[in-house]
Design an enzyme around this catalytic site. Structure first.
Site, PDB file in Angstrom:
ATOM      1  N   HIS A 195       0.814  -1.220   0.000  1.00 49.49           N
ATOM      2  CA  HIS A 195       0.000   0.000   0.000  1.00 49.49           C
ATOM      3  C   HIS A 195       0.849   1.272   0.000  1.00 49.49           C
ATOM      4  O   HIS A 195       0.337   2.361   0.233  1.00 49.49           O
ATOM      5  CB  HIS A 195      -0.950   0.013   1.204  1.00 49.49           C
ATOM      6  CG  HIS A 195      -0.317  -0.462   2.474  1.00 49.49           C
ATOM      7  ND1 HIS A 195      -0.828  -1.511   3.207  1.00 49.49           N
ATOM      8  CD2 HIS A 195       0.786  -0.054   3.137  1.00 49.49           C
ATOM      9  CE1 HIS A 195      -0.067  -1.720   4.255  1.00 49.49           C
ATOM     10  NE2 HIS A 195       0.917  -0.848   4.239  1.00 49.49           N
ATOM     11  N   TYR A 236      17.278   1.795   2.557  1.00 48.70           N
ATOM     12  CA  TYR A 236      17.557   1.179   1.259  1.00 48.70           C
ATOM     13  C   TYR A 236      18.681   1.892   0.525  1.00 48.70           C
ATOM     14  O   TYR A 236      19.106   1.453  -0.550  1.00 48.70           O
ATOM     15  CB  TYR A 236      16.308   1.191   0.361  1.00 48.70           C
ATOM     16  CG  TYR A 236      15.071   0.650   1.011  1.00 48.70           C
ATOM     17  CD1 TYR A 236      15.135  -0.448   1.870  1.00 48.70           C
ATOM     18  CD2 TYR A 236      13.831   1.225   0.786  1.00 48.70           C
ATOM     19  CE1 TYR A 236      14.007  -0.940   2.473  1.00 48.70           C
ATOM     20  CE2 TYR A 236      12.686   0.732   1.376  1.00 48.70           C
ATOM     21  CZ  TYR A 236      12.784  -0.354   2.231  1.00 48.70           C
ATOM     22  OH  TYR A 236      11.656  -0.837   2.831  1.00 48.70           O
TER      23      TYR A 236
END
Length: 488
Positions: free
Chosen positions: A171, A258
């Protein structure tokens, strides 16, 4: 319509309730069967009680069954939804705790980075067990909808090795679109048209239109910097937007782990995060949030059960993809979303074997992806670094190859920015030994890992991280919720 849906990991009580309620917002789905399965009988009993209450309150003919025996739940199922966390919060705590000893500070640790890679090692053998059961006892052509992280690794394993029709669902895109609609002054997110493409948790808004008008980088940067809340909560995302030219779908805290630039020095971390909520970069933030949520639910279960006894309001149907996909497949009403699938040329400048997240349309013919998308070069470079780590991680998990696992962790962008090869080798040994009960494919490697740990001279430290908060007690949570109610 009458068909069977199985939910694996249904003991994720709040999420399962949301998925179930969404499904019942589809008028044609009032006669379905929902089979719940979980390794925890306790959690299974709680979620079944809640769903039974919903069915009773709405006088629906829906059939609900609950099974600790997974194959029983999967028998004849046309759709299987997974939201499992293998090892639960106990293993997850090690995903955060052990890397901190080597200076690796994660906010979430469930996608890549040291924690996400080990999470994948725990999940992938179980995912393949799910796929075996689906092939053997589910309805022919059954579709597997994976919500569990690490999204790309789990979906990669299910498609490549599990040989099951699989789509990964998240989502992050929807949440990012809601932010953009707000800063641009839209009355509703429906005024915003967008194309997001990349990989899960590193998807990029490569085209934005507000009521048909194209939104360029400078306008977006100015709108974010002028927003009184997002300008503080999303400092890292705004910086990436300025440098890359496009906005990332993922939260400030997720995105920070990341990339190799923002969490590599403890004294720099505070500059880029915000402590108003866990998702903006707090050390181990999601672990704390998950622990508090579990404790709160256990304590306040009677209230959750009582709140289930009210009419379903289709206007409050969530934007989680699952119910909309099933509605499109079963009724032909077209649904547009962003889905995690094998690339196969959908994104021209990412590898064909990668699991990408990109736009698609669903109808009776299935999920039809929009192909021929090219993402900006900087976005592709960032995605490629993660894809290479994901590929090695999946292959290591399949073969129980601890040497390849160490190479995967070594090539992780944040790990590589913080730790030396010697530290990575020892850290992986330590994590595999600590989580051995959930890593059957590494049983052969555990004795040697223990021997190496006993002889190692690599130093570690007792570090809570740059921005750690303690888990709050039930009393503290009650006081906070009470204060929020009074403020409203």
């Amino acid at each position: 319509m009458s068909f069977k849906i199985a939910i694996i990991g249904a003991g994720s009580v709040g999420f399962t309730k949301k998925l179930f309620t969404d499904l019942l917002c589809v008028p044609e789905f009032r006669d379905i069967e929902v089979a719940l399965t979980d390794v925890s009988q306790h959690n299974l009993d709680m979620i079944k009680a809640i769903l039974d209450k919903i069915v009773e309150a709405n006088a629906l003919p829906v059939k609900i069954t609950a099974h600790t025996e997974r194959r029983k739940a999967l028998e004849g199922a046309k759709y299987i939804i997974s939201c499992v966390r293998v090892g639960g919060l106990e293993a997850y705590a090690d995903d955060i705790r052990i890397p901190l000893k080597y200076g690796i500070d994660q906010c979430v640790g469930d996608t890549i980075c040291a924690g996400g890679i080990l999470y994948g090692q725990r999940n992938i053998p179980v995912i393949l067990d799910f796929c075996k059961d689906i092939r053997e006892v589910a309805a022919p052509g059954a579709k597997f909808l994976n919500y569990a992280n690490p999204m790309a690794m789990n979906t990669w394993a299910a498609i490549e090795y599990g040989k099951v029709d699989t789509v990964g669902l998240c989502h992050g895109v929807q949440h990012g679109a809601e932010q953009i609609a707000e800063i641009l002054g839209a009355k509703s997110v429906s005024e915003l048209d967008y194309i997001c493409s990349g990989i899960n948790h590193q998807t990029w808004f490569i085209d934005l239109r507000l009521n048909g008008r194209k939104i360029e980088k400078d306008e977006l940067v100015a709108a974010f910097e002028a927003h009184p809340v997002f300008s503080q909560q999303e400092k890292l995302r705004i910086d990436v937007l300025k440098r890359f030219g496009v906005y990332s779908t993922e939260s400030n805290g997720h995105l920070s782990e990341y990339l190799p630039w923002y969490r590599k020095r403890p004294d720099e971390i505070a500059r880029w995060i915000d402590m108003s909520d866990w998702i903006h970069g707090e050390t181990g933030g999601y672990l704390r949030h998950s622990t508090e949520t579990r404790n709160w639910f256990e304590t306040e279960f009677p209230q959750f059960l009582a709140s289930a006894a009210k009419p379903i309001d289709p206007a409050k149907r969530s934007n989680e993809h699952a119910s909309h996909i099933l509605e499109a497949l079963e009724t032909g009403r077209v649904y547009r979303g962003h889905f995690n699938v094998k690339n196969n040329g959908v994104i021209s400048n990412l590898p064909s074997d990668a699991i990408i997240e990109s736009p698609g349309f669903v109808d009776r013919f299935g999920i039809n992806m929009v192909s021929g998308i090219t993402i900006p070069e900087a976005c592709a470079a960032t995605c490629l670094a993660s894809i290479n780590v994901q590929r090695m991680s999946v292959h290591a998990a399949i073969g129980g190859d601890i040497d390849l696992l160490k190479l995967a962790v070594l090539h992780d962008p944040l790990v590589g920015a913080v730790a030396t090869p010697e530290e990575v080798w020892q850290m992986v040994d330590e994590m595999v030994v600590a989580q051995a009960r959930w890593l059957p494919q590494y049983a052969h490697a555990v004795p040697a890992a223990k021997e190496r740990l006993a002889k190692s001279s690599v130093k570690t430290r007792d570090w809570a991280g740059a921005a750690r908060r303690n888990v709050r007690s039930i009393e503290e949570l009650r006081a906070e919720k009470s204060a929020l109610k009074k403020a409203v």
